[in-house]
Design an enzyme around this catalytic site. Structure first.
Site, PDB file in Angstrom:
ATOM      1  N   GLU A   1       1.164  -1.474  -0.084  1.00 11.20           N
ATOM      2  CA  GLU A   1      -0.011   0.309  -0.133  1.00 11.20           C
ATOM      3  C   GLU A   1       0.845   1.360   0.371  1.00 11.20           C
ATOM      4  OE1 GLU A   1      -1.557   0.278   3.749  1.00 11.20           O
ATOM      5  OE2 GLU A   1      -3.290   1.738   3.260  1.00 11.20           O
TER       6      GLU A   1
ATOM      7  N   ASN B   1      -7.075   6.824  -1.997  1.00 16.60           N
ATOM      8  CA  ASN B   1      -5.967   5.441  -1.374  1.00 16.60           C
ATOM      9  C   ASN B   1      -5.329   4.526  -2.382  1.00 16.60           C
ATOM     10  OD1 ASN B   1      -3.781   3.695  -0.029  1.00 16.60           O
ATOM     11  ND2 ASN B   1      -4.325   4.068   1.898  1.00 16.60           N
TER      12      ASN B   1
ATOM     13  N   LYS C   1      -9.161   2.503  -1.602  1.00 18.40           N
ATOM     14  CA  LYS C   1      -9.618   1.401  -0.634  1.00 18.40           C
ATOM     15  C   LYS C   1     -11.207   2.038  -0.786  1.00 18.40           C
ATOM     16  CE  LYS C   1      -6.959   1.501   3.491  1.00 18.40           C
ATOM     17  NZ  LYS C   1      -5.278   1.481   4.476  1.00 18.40           N
TER      18      LYS C   1
ATOM     19  N   GLU D   1      -5.995   8.993   7.488  1.00 15.41           N
ATOM     20  CA  GLU D   1      -6.772   8.701   6.378  1.00 15.41           C
ATOM     21  C   GLU D   1      -7.848   9.583   5.909  1.00 15.41           C
ATOM     22  OE1 GLU D   1      -5.849   4.857   4.093  1.00 15.41           O
ATOM     23  OE2 GLU D   1      -4.686   4.057   6.176  1.00 15.41           O
TER      24      GLU D   1
ATOM     25  N   CYS E   1      -5.016  -2.652   2.776  1.00 18.06           N
ATOM     26  CA  CYS E   1      -4.954  -3.098   4.430  1.00 18.06           C
ATOM     27  C   CYS E   1      -5.958  -2.891   5.284  1.00 18.06           C
ATOM     28  CB  CYS E   1      -4.249  -1.429   4.388  1.00 18.06           C
ATOM     29  SG  CYS E   1      -3.684  -1.395   6.284  1.00 18.06           S
TER      30      CYS E   1
ATOM     31  N   ASN F   1      -0.131  -0.862   4.946  1.00 16.95           N
ATOM     32  CA  ASN F   1       0.824  -0.223   6.139  1.00 16.95           C
ATOM     33  C   ASN F   1       0.279  -0.318   7.670  1.00 16.95           C
ATOM     34  OD1 ASN F   1       3.247   2.202   5.081  1.00 16.95           O
ATOM     35  ND2 ASN F   1       1.450   1.040   3.843  1.00 16.95           N
TER      36      ASN F   1
HETATM   37  N1  CDT Z   1      -3.187   1.444   6.573  1.00 15.91           N
HETATM   38  C1  CDT Z   1      -3.832   0.602   7.278  1.00 15.91           C
HETATM   39  O1  CDT Z   1      -4.747   0.707   6.943  1.00 15.91           O
HETATM   40  N2  CDT Z   1      -3.423   0.924   8.773  1.00 15.91           N
HETATM   41  C2  CDT Z   1      -4.846  -0.278   9.254  1.00 15.91           C
HETATM   42  C3  CDT Z   1      -3.726   0.329  10.790  1.00 15.91           C
HETATM   43  C4  CDT Z   1      -5.326   1.050  11.141  1.00 15.91           C
HETATM   44  S1  CDT Z   1      -4.794   2.253  12.547  1.00 15.91           S
HETATM   45  C5  CDT Z   1      -5.756   3.098  12.860  1.00 15.91           C
HETATM   46  C6  CDT Z   1      -4.691  -1.277   9.268  1.00 15.91           C
HETATM   47  O2  CDT Z   1      -6.044  -1.781   9.500  1.00 15.91           O
HETATM   48  O3  CDT Z   1      -3.985  -2.349   9.399  1.00 15.91           O
END
Ligand code: CDT
Length: 316
Positions: A47, A111, A128, A147, A173, A198
């Protein structure tokens, strides 16, 4: 019968805020060369591959945060990657921040990830859907996850494309934690889901959640999605210490039985490889998860009619 797709998951180590895209693309090309040496048909990058995970940084000014976005793809910086892929005849999936001028004449930010086929054509685009985090600076958090400030929810649904000899889908993600993501693609007979992530090693709102538990959730979500829909899942991390903020690694390739068949061992740039026989999806899809035979959508209405949970009425 076998329909083999040799897939490389290109885990990427950290990208610092000050790092430029050319340096990142040079690393991506190196990983692609490794994938080619391994005979891969397809390489999957994380991502927001091209930059640091910028939603951790709060910015007020659009001119400041637009620097993280791509206005076209391929962009000047990614052109060498596209050219290398086309010349060598390898497919690729990569994530980036997309700034799109749409039919309404407005600028929108997503995204995004794209699937590029072996001829170098963009065969699919996904934006996304499940955006985690918040839109305003949150002093309660140990770090920000903005985000919802920088992106709109994707407007393309969860398409599946016939490409590279199979039925291929993408998500990004946080999407991997939602069973709806996989089921919507499962209903389009998806055989391989590509996703990048990430994910911070810790929870910004709780010290209780251990890195081990968070890694368990990471893998469990993808393994369940793979098994329950009879599909391969390729989950690829961007990981390591980005300007003092650690992201988890743990990239995996999961079989349609829900079994991890390849897993990254480092916290840096690393290629994981697996032979994904797309016909291996059939057994699961035609027996225990034969949707046409066993699903009962008349009992699933709440899934599309209700968003948040509501307890039943009455009782004590
Ligand atoms: N990038 C991403 O979507 N990361 C999220 C962490 C969320 S914490 C607010 C994940 O679900 O891995």
């Amino acid at each position: 019968m076998t329909r083999n797709l040799r897939v490389g998951g290109a885990q990427m180590g950290p990208i610092q805020k000050a790092e430029n895209r050319d340096a990142v693309v040079a690393r991506m090309v190196k990983l692609m060369d490794r994938a080619l040496a391994e005979g891969c048909d397809l390489i999957v990058y994380p991502e927001l591959t091209l930059t640091t995970f910028f939603p951790r940084w709060y910015a007020e000014d659009e001119a400041e945060f637009d620097l993280w976005f791509e206005r076209e793809m391929p962009s000047a910086a990614t052109r060498p990657l596209f050219e290398r892929a086309k010349t060598a005849g390898i497919g690729m999936c990569l994530g980036y921040a997309e700034l799109a001028e749409e039919e309404d004449g407005e600028v929108h930010r997503y995204n995004t990830s794209i699937l590029v086929d072996k001829a170098g054509r963009i065969a699919g685009k996904y934006r996304k859907v499940h955006l985690p985090g918040h839109a305003e600076f949150d002093p309660e958090r140990k770090w920000q996850h903005l985000e919802k400030r920088y992106f709109e929810p994707g407007n393309l649904g969860f398409p599946v494309w016939r490409s590279l000899g199979g039925n291929l889908g993408m998500c990004i993600c946080n999407d991997r934690r939602w069973p709806e993501t996989y089921r919507v693609m499962g209903l389009q007979d998806v055989e391989l889901v590509m996703l990048g992530y990430n994910t911070p090693t810790g929870n910004a709102l709780s010290d209780e959640e251990s890195p081990e538990l968070r890694m368990f959730h990471n893998h469990m979500s993808m393994q369940a999605g793979a098994y329950q829909n009879g599909t391969w899942v390729v989950g690829v991390a961007k990981c390591g210490d980005e300007d003092g903020h650690e992201l988890m690694a743990g990239s995996v390739i999961v079989s349609p039985d829900g079994v991890i068949v390849a897993q990254a061992e480092t916290m840096g740039d690393e290629l994981i490889v697996a032979d994904c026989d797309l016909d291996k999806c059939r057994f699961n899809k035609e027996t225990i998860f034969d949707f046409a035979a066993h699903r009962r959508p008349e009992h699933y209405r709440l899934i599309v009619e209700r968003i948040g949970a509501e307890p039943p009425e009455g009782g004590e």
